[in-house]
Design an enzyme around this catalytic site. Sequence first.
Site, mmCIF file in Angstrom:
data_model
loop_
_atom_site.group_PDB
_atom_site.id
_atom_site.type_symbol
_atom_site.label_atom_id
_atom_site.label_comp_id
_atom_site.label_asym_id
_atom_site.label_seq_id
_atom_site.Cartn_x
_atom_site.Cartn_y
_atom_site.Cartn_z
ATOM 1 N N GLU A 118 34.088 28.298 -13.312
ATOM 2 C CA GLU A 118 33.357 27.839 -14.659
ATOM 3 C C GLU A 118 33.418 28.716 -15.558
ATOM 4 O O GLU A 118 32.605 29.834 -15.799
ATOM 5 C CB GLU A 118 31.812 27.490 -14.149
ATOM 6 C CG GLU A 118 31.638 26.790 -12.747
ATOM 7 C CD GLU A 118 30.415 25.958 -13.031
ATOM 8 O OE1 GLU A 118 30.272 24.695 -13.076
ATOM 9 O OE2 GLU A 118 29.358 26.865 -12.925
ATOM 10 N N LYS A 155 20.035 22.170 -12.090
ATOM 11 C CA LYS A 155 19.611 23.078 -12.685
ATOM 12 C C LYS A 155 17.901 23.189 -12.754
ATOM 13 O O LYS A 155 17.340 22.604 -11.572
ATOM 14 C CB LYS A 155 19.923 23.413 -14.109
ATOM 15 C CG LYS A 155 21.396 23.387 -14.406
ATOM 16 C CD LYS A 155 21.782 23.899 -15.698
ATOM 17 C CE LYS A 155 23.525 23.732 -15.813
ATOM 18 N NZ LYS A 155 24.122 24.335 -16.664
ATOM 19 N N GLU A 164 24.465 31.424 -14.982
ATOM 20 C CA GLU A 164 23.261 31.329 -15.331
ATOM 21 C C GLU A 164 22.300 32.383 -14.531
ATOM 22 O O GLU A 164 21.431 33.121 -14.962
ATOM 23 C CB GLU A 164 22.676 30.095 -15.583
ATOM 24 C CG GLU A 164 22.942 29.095 -16.610
ATOM 25 C CD GLU A 164 22.867 27.730 -16.302
ATOM 26 O OE1 GLU A 164 22.293 27.287 -15.499
ATOM 27 O OE2 GLU A 164 23.472 27.159 -17.390
ATOM 28 N N SER A 212 31.086 21.444 -18.794
ATOM 29 C CA SER A 212 31.360 20.197 -19.621
ATOM 30 C C SER A 212 32.328 19.046 -19.363
ATOM 31 O O SER A 212 32.913 18.434 -20.200
ATOM 32 C CB SER A 212 31.878 20.512 -21.276
ATOM 33 O OG SER A 212 30.834 21.547 -21.761
ATOM 34 N N HIS A 249 25.875 31.564 -9.811
ATOM 35 C CA HIS A 249 26.084 30.528 -10.964
ATOM 36 C C HIS A 249 26.085 31.485 -12.201
ATOM 37 O O HIS A 249 25.224 32.319 -12.167
ATOM 38 C CB HIS A 249 25.158 29.529 -11.082
ATOM 39 C CG HIS A 249 25.469 28.582 -12.325
ATOM 40 N ND1 HIS A 249 25.028 28.664 -13.646
ATOM 41 C CD2 HIS A 249 26.031 27.268 -12.375
ATOM 42 C CE1 HIS A 249 25.317 27.649 -14.217
ATOM 43 N NE2 HIS A 249 26.025 26.664 -13.369
ATOM 44 N N GLY A 264 27.931 23.926 -20.655
ATOM 45 C CA GLY A 264 26.658 23.281 -21.396
ATOM 46 C C GLY A 264 26.938 23.409 -22.990
ATOM 47 O O GLY A 264 26.122 23.111 -23.828
ATOM 48 N N ASN A 307 24.765 19.760 -10.439
ATOM 49 C CA ASN A 307 23.841 20.817 -10.581
ATOM 50 C C ASN A 307 22.849 20.495 -11.306
ATOM 51 O O ASN A 307 23.001 20.492 -12.551
ATOM 52 C CB ASN A 307 24.480 22.389 -10.961
ATOM 53 C CG ASN A 307 23.637 23.402 -11.326
ATOM 54 O OD1 ASN A 307 22.586 23.344 -10.782
ATOM 55 N ND2 ASN A 307 24.021 24.544 -11.986
HETATM 56 C C1 PEP Z 1 27.151 24.249 -14.644
HETATM 57 O O1 PEP Z 1 26.048 24.588 -15.100
HETATM 58 O O2 PEP Z 1 27.434 24.289 -13.834
HETATM 59 C C2 PEP Z 1 27.843 23.116 -15.530
HETATM 60 C C3 PEP Z 1 29.159 23.024 -15.380
HETATM 61 O O3 PEP Z 1 27.342 22.635 -16.877
HETATM 62 P P1 PEP Z 1 27.866 21.610 -17.729
HETATM 63 O O4 PEP Z 1 28.553 20.473 -16.990
HETATM 64 O O5 PEP Z 1 26.570 21.058 -18.511
HETATM 65 O O6 PEP Z 1 28.757 22.212 -18.469
#
Ligand code: PEP
Length: 249
Positions: free
Chosen positions: A165, A13, A99, A210, A97, A171, A11
């Site tokens: 997630e 973003k 976000e 992460s 997601h 992040g 992703n």
């Molecule tokens: C994401 O935004 O879907 C995500 C998993 O981000 P990160 O790997 O940076 O934690």
Amino acid sequence: MSGRTPLVAANWKMHKVRAEARDYCTELRRRIEGVRGAEVVLFPGFTLLGTVAEALAGSSIAWGGQDLHPVPQGAHTGDVSGAQLADVGCSWVLCGHSERRQDHGESDELIGAKAAAARHSGIKPMVCIGETEEQRSSGRTFEVLDRQLAAALGAEPRPGAIAYEPVWAIGTGKTATPELAQEVHAFLRRRLEKALGSAGTALRLLYGGSVKPANAAELFAQPDIDGFLVGGAGLDPGQFFDIIGSSCA
Ligand code: PEP
């Protein structure tokens, strides 16, 4: 062996411009040639989809949008429809997601409607679910996930994949331990099988939060983790390729 083909997605973003997207795709294509055993998807921003479609044409790498509107067309300034995503070759789309849930107040109901709209446009929705730190510390993780999953499954036809997630791991560098991730994935698998029978056994459950080359292999070794949705480490084709390498069946 679960029999499910691993699925690994990046992703992007709100990162990258066209030249960077082109370079990334060229590099990933070069590395991935000859690699079998995992399905790979990129989720670039909307303005990059045409460039990515050109750069990946004829490769095994798929691409998708990061969101879509639940109605097929109309007066919705700034939004993108499933038909528009399909037109630029998207075979996947992210729905819900964290976000989007946070920044745009997306509800479970809206996310279910988006997942259904994607299916009607011939696109597989990857529905994201996950608890916040506060929900986990107050013992509500499974209740929250149950609700989010039910909304995703309520949208017929069913999603193409579910990405677990945990919001506290996105992040932040705080990855869920393999044991914690497996505990949640096993719970989700039981729920999926109860709701969908054998289709619930076949649906892929990805982990996100992460994920890096250093932790991907031990997460992937868990029986109910079928691949990853990667944010930060997915911005670099080398790191993303290493994660794919750890996820080949
Ligand atoms: C994401 O935004 O879907 C995500 C998993 O981000 P990160 O790997 O940076 O934690």
